[in-house]
Scaffold this motif. Structure first.
Motif: not given
Length: 435
Positions: A116-125
Motif C-alpha cells: 500500500p501507499a503507506t510504504f511510500n515515505i519509508p521507502f523514500a527515506i
C-alpha cells in the motif's frame, strides 16, 4: 592530478538529474492538468530550459572553478546579499527535489512489491539514506555509477515508448480523443502544467557544480546543452506514448503515472515490471545528482563565508562536501512531509525559477562589462531577454502556496542577512543610482 570526467559521463550526470521525477513522476500530473496539451507544456518548458542551459553553459565556462551553480554566478555578479538569498532558495529547491524524486521511488517500489501507499515515505527515506552514503564516497564514484544507471533507464524509456505505441495501435486504444482538451481555459491549463513540470528539467545545472572536473575547453557547456536537448526529446515522446495508451481524462495527480497507464491498458506483466524497474533506476540516479548538487552548493556558500564554517568540511581526496551531504539529506527527509507531489514540486520550482532569473541577470551583467568565455550564447541580447521574459511569466503563474512560501522565505532571508550583517558591524554600501 585527479583524473577528469569525460563529457559523456557529465551528460549522464545531467540526464540522471533530469530524467527522474520529471517523466516517471510528474508526467501524469501534467496530463491531469492540461489534458492532451501536456505535450505542448513539456515542449514549451523544454525550450525555455534550453535557453537557460545556454546561459548556464557560458557562465560555467567563464567560472569553471565555482561549485555553487547559479548561486555562484549571482554571487560573483552582484555580491553577498543577492547571492545569499539566491543560494538559500536554490538549496531549498534542491532539497524539495530530493523529496519529490525519492517519493516517486517509494511509490514505484510499493507498486512493484504490491504494498500500500503507506510504504511510500519509508521507502523514500531509505533511498535518501543509502544515496547519502554513496555520495560521501565521492563525486567520481557517484558520477560513474550514474553513467550506468542512465544508460539502463534511457533504454527502458525507449522500450516503453515503442511498446506503448505498439499496444495502442494493436489494441486500437489510440485515438485523437485521447488528446482531449482540458476542462476550463486551455491557456491557463497549459500554463499551470508548465509551471508544475518546470522542475522536471531542473537537473541540467547539476553539471555546473563540477565544471572544472570535466574534460575539454567547453566540456561543461556542451554537456549541459546536450543533456537538456536529449531530455526534451525523451519527455515529449513519453508523454505522447502515455496519451496513446489511454485518454487524458483518465490521468490523475500521482507519483507513478507510467505504471498506472500500463496497468490500465492491460500491458504484459514483463513490461509493467521492466518499466517499474526503470522508474526505480531513474529516481535513484536523479536523487544521486540532487544530493550531490545541494551538498556542493552548501560547501560553496560556506567557502564564500555566507554559511558557517562546518559546511566547509570537504574531503579533497574523495572530492565530497560531507556535512553538505548530511544536511541536504536531512532537509530532504523533512520535506517529504510538506504535502503531496504537486505541492513539493511547486515549492522546488520557486527557488529554481528565482535562481535562473537572477542568473540571467548575472549573464547580462558579465556581457555588459565585456567579460566573455570561450563558449558564447548566440543571438545576444535577444535570447537572454526572451529567457528573462519567459521566466518572469512562469514565476507569476506559480501556485498560490508556492508564491506565498517563496515570498515569506525571501523576507526571512533578507531579515537574517541584515541581522548577521549588523552583528559583524559591516558598513552599508551606498550606491548613487541617479545623478
Amino acid at each position: 592530478m585527479a583524473s577528469k570526467i569525460s563529457i559523456p559521463v557529465a551528460v549522464a550526470v545531467g540526464l540522471g538529474a533530469i530524467i527522474g521525477a520529471g517523466i516517471f513522476v510528474l508526467s501524469g500530473t501534467a496530463i491531469a492538468i492540461a489534458g492532451g496539451y501536456a505535450l505542448l507544456a513539456f515542449l514549451l518548458v523544454g525550450l525555455v530550459a534550453l535557453l537557460v542551459s545556454l546561459e548556464i553553459g557560458e557562465l560555467s565556462s567563464l567560472m569553471p572553478n565555482e561549485t555553487g551553480a547559479t548561486y555562484s554566478f549571482v554571487f560573483r555578479a552582484f555580491g553577498s546579499e543577492l547571492g545569499f538569498i539566491t543560494g538559500i532558495l536554490l538549496f531549498f529547491s534542491y532539497a524539495s527535489s530530493i523529496s519529490v524524486i525519492s517519493l516517486g521511488f517509494g511509490s514505484y517500489l510499493s507498486s512493484v512489491l504490491g504494498l500500500p501507499a503507506t510504504f511510500n515515505i519509508p521507502f523514500a527515506i531509505l533511498l535518501i539514506f543509502v544515496l547519502s552514503l554513496l555520495n560521501i564516497l565521492g563525486i567520481k564514484k557517484a558520477a560513474n555509477a550514474d553513467s550506468v544507471l542512465v544508460a539502463i533507464k534511457v533504454s527502458i524509456l525507449v522500450l516503453f515508448i515503442a511498446a506503448a505505441l505498439f499496444i495502442a495501435f494493436s489494441h486500437h486504444t489510440f485515438s485523437t480523443a485521447n488528446f482531449s482538451k482540458p476542462t476550463g481555459n486551455i491557456m491557463l491549463a497549459i500554463f499551470s502544467a508548465s509551471v508544475a513540470i518546470f522542475f522536471a528539467y531542473s537537473g541540467f545545472q547539476s553539471i555546473s557544480t563540477f565544471t572544472s572536473k570535466i574534460k575539454g575547453r567547453n566540456g561543461a557547456a556542451k554537456a549541459i546543452i546536450i543533456a537538456t536537448a536529449v531530455s526534451l526529446v525523451i519527455y515529449v515522446l513519453v508523454v505522447f506514448a502515455l496519451l496513446s495508451l489511454m485518454p487524458a481524462s483518465s490521468y490523475k495527480i500521482s507519483a507513478d503515472p507510467l505504471s498506472f497507464a500500463l496497468s490500465s491498458a492491460h500491458a504484459p506483466e514483463w513490461l509493467f515490471v521492466l518499466v517499474d524497474i526503470g522508474a526505480l533506476i531513474a529516481t535513484t540516479s536523479a536523487s544521486i545528482a540532487m544530493i550531490l548538487s545541494s551538498s556542493r552548493l552548501l560547501y560553496q556558500m560556506s567557502k564564500d563565508r555566507l554559511l558557517p564554517k562546518p559546511f566547509r568540511n570537504y574531503n579533497s581526496q574523495k572530492d565530497v562536501a560531507i556535512n553538505g551531504v548530511i544536511v541536504s539529506s536531512i532537509i530532504g527527509v523533512i520535506m517529504l512531509f510538506s504535502g503531496n507531489i504537486y505541492t513539493m514540486a511547486a515549492i522546488s520550482n520557486f527557488g529554481l525559477l528565482f535562481s535562473y532569473l537572477m542568473a540571467s541577470f548575472a549573464f547580462l551583467h558579465f556581457r555588459r562589462i565585456g567579460v566573455k568565455s570561450s563558449f558564447t550564447v548566440p543571438f545576444y541580447p535577444y535570447l537572454p531577454l526572451a529567457t528573462i521574459f519567459f521566466l518572469f511569466v512562469l514565476v507569476l503563474g506559480m501556485p498560490k502556496i508556492a508564491l506565498t512560501l517563496g515570498v515569506i522565505l525571501i523576507i526571512l532571508l533578507i531579515s537574517v542577512y541584515y541581522f548577521l550583517r549588523e552583528l559583524k558591524r559591516k558598513k552599508p554600501v551606498a550606491i548613487k543610482l541617479f545623478d
